[in-house]
Design a protein around this motif. Structure first.
Motif, PDB file in Angstrom:
ATOM      1  N   LEU A   1       0.828  -1.208   0.000  1.00 42.46           N
ATOM      2  CA  LEU A   1       0.000   0.000   0.000  1.00 42.46           C
ATOM      3  C   LEU A   1       0.859   1.253   0.000  1.00 42.46           C
ATOM      4  CD1 LEU A   1      -2.713   1.524   0.343  1.00 42.46           C
ATOM      5  CD2 LEU A   1      -2.407   1.234   2.813  1.00 42.46           C
ATOM      6  N   PHE A   2       1.857   1.310   0.897  1.00 42.84           N
ATOM      7  CA  PHE A   2       2.676   2.520   0.990  1.00 42.84           C
ATOM      8  C   PHE A   2       3.649   2.630  -0.181  1.00 42.84           C
ATOM      9  CE2 PHE A   2       1.015   2.788   5.231  1.00 42.84           C
ATOM     10  CZ  PHE A   2       1.012   4.142   5.479  1.00 42.84           C
ATOM     11  N   ARG A   3       3.915   1.552  -0.872  1.00 40.25           N
ATOM     12  CA  ARG A   3       4.683   1.668  -2.111  1.00 40.25           C
ATOM     13  C   ARG A   3       3.921   2.464  -3.168  1.00 40.25           C
ATOM     14  NH1 ARG A   3       7.132  -4.438  -3.162  1.00 40.25           N
ATOM     15  NH2 ARG A   3       8.780  -4.363  -1.567  1.00 40.25           N
ATOM     16  N   SER A   4       2.587   2.382  -3.109  1.00 41.78           N
ATOM     17  CA  SER A   4       1.771   3.039  -4.127  1.00 41.78           C
ATOM     18  C   SER A   4       1.295   4.432  -3.720  1.00 41.78           C
ATOM     19  CB  SER A   4       0.543   2.172  -4.455  1.00 41.78           C
ATOM     20  OG  SER A   4      -0.254   1.972  -3.295  1.00 41.78           O
ATOM     21  N   ILE A   5       1.339   4.759  -2.398  1.00 41.74           N
ATOM     22  CA  ILE A   5       0.840   6.066  -1.986  1.00 41.74           C
ATOM     23  C   ILE A   5       1.942   6.971  -1.446  1.00 41.74           C
ATOM     24  CG2 ILE A   5      -1.489   5.237  -1.532  1.00 41.74           C
ATOM     25  CD1 ILE A   5      -0.846   5.112   1.410  1.00 41.74           C
ATOM     26  N   ASN A   6       2.937   6.406  -0.762  1.00 45.49           N
ATOM     27  CA  ASN A   6       4.019   7.228  -0.202  1.00 45.49           C
ATOM     28  C   ASN A   6       5.231   6.341   0.068  1.00 45.49           C
ATOM     29  OD1 ASN A   6       5.557   9.237   0.908  1.00 45.49           O
ATOM     30  ND2 ASN A   6       4.241   9.605   2.676  1.00 45.49           N
ATOM     31  N   PRO A   7       5.990   5.988  -0.959  1.00 44.28           N
ATOM     32  CA  PRO A   7       7.135   5.084  -0.743  1.00 44.28           C
ATOM     33  C   PRO A   7       8.260   5.709   0.067  1.00 44.28           C
ATOM     34  CG  PRO A   7       7.062   5.876  -3.020  1.00 44.28           C
ATOM     35  CD  PRO A   7       5.801   6.324  -2.372  1.00 44.28           C
ATOM     36  N   GLU A   8       8.266   7.033   0.222  1.00 47.86           N
ATOM     37  CA  GLU A   8       9.340   7.683   0.983  1.00 47.86           C
ATOM     38  C   GLU A   8       9.296   7.302   2.458  1.00 47.86           C
ATOM     39  OE1 GLU A   8      11.740   9.391  -0.276  1.00 47.86           O
ATOM     40  OE2 GLU A   8      10.961   9.245  -2.328  1.00 47.86           O
ATOM     41  N   MET A   9       8.144   6.856   2.961  1.00 50.90           N
ATOM     42  CA  MET A   9       8.050   6.473   4.371  1.00 50.90           C
ATOM     43  C   MET A   9       8.675   5.110   4.650  1.00 50.90           C
ATOM     44  SD  MET A   9       4.260   7.764   5.488  1.00 50.90           S
ATOM     45  CE  MET A   9       4.562   7.241   7.177  1.00 50.90           C
TER      46      MET A   9
ATOM     47  N   GLU B   1       6.645   8.924 -10.134  1.00 45.87           N
ATOM     48  CA  GLU B   1       5.728  10.055 -10.267  1.00 45.87           C
ATOM     49  C   GLU B   1       4.931  10.342  -9.004  1.00 45.87           C
ATOM     50  OE1 GLU B   1       3.272   9.061 -13.527  1.00 45.87           O
ATOM     51  OE2 GLU B   1       4.847   9.322 -15.053  1.00 45.87           O
ATOM     52  N   ILE B   2       5.010   9.463  -7.992  1.00 44.60           N
ATOM     53  CA  ILE B   2       4.198   9.643  -6.787  1.00 44.60           C
ATOM     54  C   ILE B   2       4.722  10.818  -5.980  1.00 44.60           C
ATOM     55  CG2 ILE B   2       3.507   8.593  -4.605  1.00 44.60           C
ATOM     56  CD1 ILE B   2       3.611   5.895  -5.956  1.00 44.60           C
ATOM     57  N   ARG B   3       3.807  11.667  -5.570  1.00 45.22           N
ATOM     58  CA  ARG B   3       4.134  12.787  -4.693  1.00 45.22           C
ATOM     59  C   ARG B   3       3.142  12.775  -3.533  1.00 45.22           C
ATOM     60  NH1 ARG B   3       7.767  12.307  -7.382  1.00 45.22           N
ATOM     61  NH2 ARG B   3       8.903  13.802  -8.694  1.00 45.22           N
ATOM     62  N   ALA B   4       3.647  12.654  -2.319  1.00 40.79           N
ATOM     63  CA  ALA B   4       2.776  12.613  -1.140  1.00 40.79           C
ATOM     64  C   ALA B   4       2.114  13.971  -0.927  1.00 40.79           C
ATOM     65  CB  ALA B   4       3.583  12.215   0.096  1.00 40.79           C
ATOM     66  N   LYS B   5       0.817  13.939  -0.618  1.00 41.80           N
ATOM     67  CA  LYS B   5       0.067  15.171  -0.391  1.00 41.80           C
ATOM     68  C   LYS B   5      -0.011  15.478   1.098  1.00 41.80           C
ATOM     69  CE  LYS B   5      -3.730  13.956  -2.443  1.00 41.80           C
ATOM     70  NZ  LYS B   5      -5.084  14.037  -3.022  1.00 41.80           N
ATOM     71  N   GLU B   6      -0.013  16.753   1.409  1.00 40.52           N
ATOM     72  CA  GLU B   6      -0.191  17.186   2.784  1.00 40.52           C
ATOM     73  C   GLU B   6      -1.683  17.256   3.102  1.00 40.52           C
ATOM     74  OE1 GLU B   6       1.828  20.829   3.294  1.00 40.52           O
ATOM     75  OE2 GLU B   6       3.828  20.004   2.888  1.00 40.52           O
ATOM     76  N   TYR B   7      -1.984  17.495   4.384  1.00 40.40           N
ATOM     77  CA  TYR B   7      -3.384  17.533   4.797  1.00 40.40           C
ATOM     78  C   TYR B   7      -4.103  18.726   4.157  1.00 40.40           C
ATOM     79  CZ  TYR B   7      -7.520  18.133   7.682  1.00 40.40           C
ATOM     80  OH  TYR B   7      -8.820  18.287   8.107  1.00 40.40           O
ATOM     81  N   GLY B   8      -5.229  18.445   3.521  1.00 40.76           N
ATOM     82  CA  GLY B   8      -6.020  19.478   2.882  1.00 40.76           C
ATOM     83  C   GLY B   8      -5.555  19.880   1.507  1.00 40.76           C
ATOM     84  N   GLN B   9      -4.473  19.290   1.032  1.00 38.48           N
ATOM     85  CA  GLN B   9      -3.949  19.666  -0.274  1.00 38.48           C
ATOM     86  C   GLN B   9      -4.727  18.946  -1.374  1.00 38.48           C
ATOM     87  OE1 GLN B   9       0.121  18.593  -0.868  1.00 38.48           O
ATOM     88  NE2 GLN B   9       0.257  19.518  -2.910  1.00 38.48           N
ATOM     89  N   SER B  10      -5.098  19.663  -2.401  1.00 39.43           N
ATOM     90  CA  SER B  10      -5.787  19.087  -3.558  1.00 39.43           C
ATOM     91  C   SER B  10      -5.022  19.469  -4.813  1.00 39.43           C
ATOM     92  CB  SER B  10      -7.233  19.588  -3.650  1.00 39.43           C
ATOM     93  OG  SER B  10      -7.265  20.985  -3.802  1.00 39.43           O
ATOM     94  N   VAL B  11      -4.884  18.503  -5.690  1.00 42.99           N
ATOM     95  CA  VAL B  11      -4.125  18.704  -6.923  1.00 42.99           C
ATOM     96  C   VAL B  11      -5.113  18.858  -8.070  1.00 42.99           C
ATOM     97  CG1 VAL B  11      -2.421  17.734  -8.492  1.00 42.99           C
ATOM     98  CG2 VAL B  11      -2.222  17.341  -6.019  1.00 42.99           C
ATOM     99  N   ALA B  12      -5.156  20.050  -8.666  1.00 44.14           N
ATOM    100  CA  ALA B  12      -6.036  20.319  -9.811  1.00 44.14           C
ATOM    101  C   ALA B  12      -5.192  20.329 -11.069  1.00 44.14           C
ATOM    102  CB  ALA B  12      -6.753  21.662  -9.631  1.00 44.14           C
ATOM    103  N   GLN B  13      -5.452  19.407 -11.967  1.00 39.61           N
ATOM    104  CA  GLN B  13      -4.676  19.282 -13.190  1.00 39.61           C
ATOM    105  C   GLN B  13      -5.477  19.795 -14.378  1.00 39.61           C
ATOM    106  OE1 GLN B  13      -3.751  15.120 -13.315  1.00 39.61           O
ATOM    107  NE2 GLN B  13      -2.041  15.293 -11.882  1.00 39.61           N
ATOM    108  N   ASP B  14      -4.780  20.425 -15.292  1.00 38.74           N
ATOM    109  CA  ASP B  14      -5.421  20.945 -16.497  1.00 38.74           C
ATOM    110  C   ASP B  14      -5.219  20.023 -17.686  1.00 38.74           C
ATOM    111  OD1 ASP B  14      -2.741  21.307 -16.653  1.00 38.74           O
ATOM    112  OD2 ASP B  14      -2.819  23.401 -17.334  1.00 38.74           O
ATOM    113  N   PHE B  15      -4.858  18.763 -17.426  1.00 40.07           N
ATOM    114  CA  PHE B  15      -4.676  17.797 -18.509  1.00 40.07           C
ATOM    115  C   PHE B  15      -5.071  16.420 -17.989  1.00 40.07           C
ATOM    116  CE2 PHE B  15      -0.828  17.791 -16.062  1.00 40.07           C
ATOM    117  CZ  PHE B  15      -0.431  16.457 -16.021  1.00 40.07           C
ATOM    118  N   ILE B  16      -5.195  15.479 -18.897  1.00 46.32           N
ATOM    119  CA  ILE B  16      -5.549  14.103 -18.550  1.00 46.32           C
ATOM    120  C   ILE B  16      -4.263  13.309 -18.386  1.00 46.32           C
ATOM    121  CG2 ILE B  16      -6.739  12.023 -19.307  1.00 46.32           C
ATOM    122  CD1 ILE B  16      -8.603  13.795 -20.917  1.00 46.32           C
TER     123      ILE B  16
END
Length: 675
Positions: free
Chosen positions: A438-446, A461-476
């Motif tokens: 699971l943590f390999r796929s969501i936050n391997p740095e831990m 490409e995985i980047r761990a998100k902080e609390y309340g952070q939302s990533v809005a992308q303008d592409f697919i």
């Protein structure tokens, strides 16, 4: 016999009924005679309404059958029956009350009574202590409302009946309230009243003072539309022919052009109706139609805290609150400490409590609140003083909570749990490895570097998100795998089929794996991260993607989890996609370990393997079963001391001192040669 004696119409109501239906104008006098007889019996009955009158029963059913023949003369007859039931419903004889209701149902089927007045009366009759009557009224109410909304929704009638049911749910009579709730649930399941008002009326039933009503309402919200009755498909088989019966009739009957034309037309009509009446299917649609889920969850939780109901009812309340919190991402911080009181290995149905804890977790809950729950589970379950199954269940629960709120797990606690990957029990090892995966796929740095596995294009490409952070992308993401120009012959996107939406395991198969050839180079793999992002943005903004394009993007995104960051392909990776709003209990209780068989289980397995097999022993057999045995066979049954001398069997003797010296010498020589 004379014609006068042969005429028995005044005493034979079925015969008179048959004749009136054929020719009403010729039997007006006989009808008026019976009507006067009915009025006299009705006056007698009103003096003593508790008594049973067979003559009145026969006359009421007679007039209900011929009511369409004399509409002017019987204009007030339906209202008379309604008034009798409203006035004497509780004191009427059960047979008389059943007759009145059957007569009114017959008049309603003929269109002589308005639905609102009759259905309102029937809802009031649900208070009667007559189980057969309530069952009959239940069936009629459901079918009548279904027929009213068959062609188009009658909003005026539906609103009136829903308001009446709202008052019935607050009735002090438990049977009436429970039956009203069952009717609303049945109509919702039949896709007749599948609207927000019906759902929010059922919401009020969750706060009833009657336990049966509360349990029925909780079961409604906890049930899934996919598991419900498929909109009474079995009932429609009796009403209309199925395509199978039509095709069978065409196959058996004589084949003519006219019959084939009629069959094709009937098949088109059935297909059209089936497509038109097909309901919208998605899990737990009722939970999405609640007006104020936050208020509903808070009130239900307050009722749960002060409830004195059975533990099974409390579990249902916990389940509903957790689903409301998880699906709608609500804030109910007091719910998690409440669940911690039940997180003990000896607690009854503790796996369900762990399921509710994971189900009520989402990314918007502050991590410190969920971290307290995680540490409670670890301290009470994941310890070596517990059994292996208890430890595996605890690790599974921690994994499901962290999959919904990754920030709830601290680095130190994760390192401690990862150490169970080398535990002595397979179940615990599998649970610990699933947490690592699971943590390999969501936050391997831990994870430690040795636990992260081989890096893949996806893990980079995985980047761990902080609390309340939302990533809005303008592409697919993944659109760089497509061509920038629109391919010819794509057609409409609706013509494409997407077969990867079942939420099952996906196995990414490369053509080179089967053919043994080198994989073809993908132009997108040679691009840098910035170039991929620019190409994906350009394609997303300049092209209309079809279903096939989205399918290719999905396959490409899944293949990233198998392709290494340096182009090396990993052999076996299981990629699972959880679909649906609710977590399955198997995710908590799923222990990948085979329990050790006891003596009874092993003996049963042995006996099952001997079934149908010949017995042990010689297969030669004796030609004559009555013949005597040979001396060799007899010697096998004799005591040992009798055959010892004959077969020259030596007795066990001690070795001499000389023999021991020789044996020791040979052993030392052999040992020296090995060195």
């Amino acid at each position: 016999m004379s014609d006068r004696n042969r005429n028995q119409l005044p005493n034979n109501l079925p015969q008179l009924q048959n004749l009136i239906k054929r020719d009403p104008e010729s039997y007006v006098e006989e009808f008026l005679q019976q009507f006067r007889h009915y009025e006299s019996n009705l006056q007698i009955f009103q003096l003593k309404p508790t008594q049973n009158s067979k003559n009145l029963i026969e006359l009421i059913m007679f007039f209900c059958q011929i009511s369409q023949c004399y509409p002017k003369e019987l204009e007030e007859f339906p209202q008379q029956l309604i008034d009798l039931l409203q006035r004497h419903s509780t004191v009427l004889d059960p047979e008389m009350r059943m007759t009145f209701c059957k007569g009114l149902i017959l008049l309603r089927n003929k269109g002589l009574i308005q639905p609102t007045s009759l259905l309102g009366l029937f809802f009031e009759l649900l208070r009667c202590q007559d189980k057969l009557l309530r069952k009959m009224l239940y069936i009629h109410i459901v079918n009548d409302i279904k027929k009213l909304n068959k062609k188009h929704k009658d909003n005026k009638v539906n609103t009136t009946l829903q308001n009446f049911m709202y008052t019935m749910l607050r009735d002090s009579n438990a049977a009436a309230g429970k039956m009203s709730l069952d009717i609303m649930v049945e109509l919702y399941g039949k896709n007749v009243w599948r609207d927000t008002k019906t759902v929010n009326v059922i919401v009020t039933a969750c706060f009833s003072k009657i336990t049966k009503i509360v349990v029925a309402a909780l079961k409604f919200f906890l049930g899934s539309d996919a598991e419900d009755k498929n909109d009474s498909d079995s009932e429609s088989d009796d009403e209309a022919p199925t395509p199978r019966t039509l095709l069978m009739a065409q196959r058996i009957n004589k084949k003519t052009r006219k019959r084939k034309k009629k069959t094709d037309k009937a098949l088109r009509i059935i297909k059209k109706d089936k497509k038109k009446n097909k309901p919208i299917v998605f899990n737990f649609s009722a939970l999405h139609l609640i007006h104020d889920p936050q208020n509903f969850a808070e009130k239900l939780f307050r009722q749960l805290e002060s409830s004195n109901e059975r533990f099974e009812v409390k579990l249902m309340m916990m389940n509903l609150v957790s689903r409301l919190v998880g699906i709608n991402q609500l804030f109910l911080f007091n719910f998690y400490p409440f669940l911690q009181r039940f997180v003990q290995p000896h607690q009854r149905e503790v796996t369900k409590v762990l399921l509710f804890a994971a189900q009520s977790t989402h990314e918007l809950v502050p991590p410190d609140i969920i971290e307290t729950m995680v540490r409670t589970i670890v301290n009470n379950f994941v310890t070596e003083r517990n059994s292996n199954d208890v430890m595996a269940v605890g690790l599974n629960a921690v994994r499901e909570i962290c999959s919904r709120c990754p920030l709830a797990m601290g680095a130190d606690l994760l390192q401690d749990l990862v150490q169970y990957k080398t535990y002595r029990n397979k179940a615990v090892v599998h649970a610990a490895r699933s947490l690592i995966q699971l943590f390999r796929s969501i936050n391997p740095e831990m994870l430690h570097k040795r636990d992260r596995g081989k890096p893949t294009e996806h893990s980079v490409e995985i980047r761990a998100k902080e609390y309340g952070q939302s990533v809005a992308q303008d592409f697919i993401p993944g659109a760089e795998v497509l061509n920038e120009e629109t391919p010819e012959g794509d057609g409409d996107a609706s013509d494409q089929s997407d077969s990867d939406s079942d939420g099952s395991w996906h196995d990414v198969v490369h053509s080179s794996d089967e053919e043994g050839e080198a994989p073809e180079s993908n132009p997108a793999e040679s691009l840098t991260a910035e170039e991929k992002k620019a190409k994906a943005t350009s394609i997303s903004q300049t092209r209309l993607l079809s279903q096939q394009d989205f399918k290719d993007i999905k396959i490409h995104q899944l293949s990233k989890q198998m392709e290494g960051s340096k182009g090396k392909k990993r052999k076996h990776i299981e990629i699972s996609e959880e679909s649906g709003d609710v977590l399955s209990l198997n995710r908590i209780e799923g222990i990948q370990s085979r329990p050790r068989h006891d003596r009874e289980a092993r003996l049963a397995t042995v006996m099952a393997g001997r079934e149908g097999r010949e017995k042990f022993g010689s297969k030669k057999g004796r030609m004559n079963p009555n013949a005597s045995t040979t001396n060799k066979e007899k010697s096998k049954k004799k005591p040992f001391m009798m055959v010892k001398q004959k077969y020259n069997i030596k007795s066990k003797t001690k070795r001499s001192f000389r023999d021991k010296q020789i044996a020791l010498r040979d052993c030392l020589i052999k040992r020296s040669k090995r060195r």
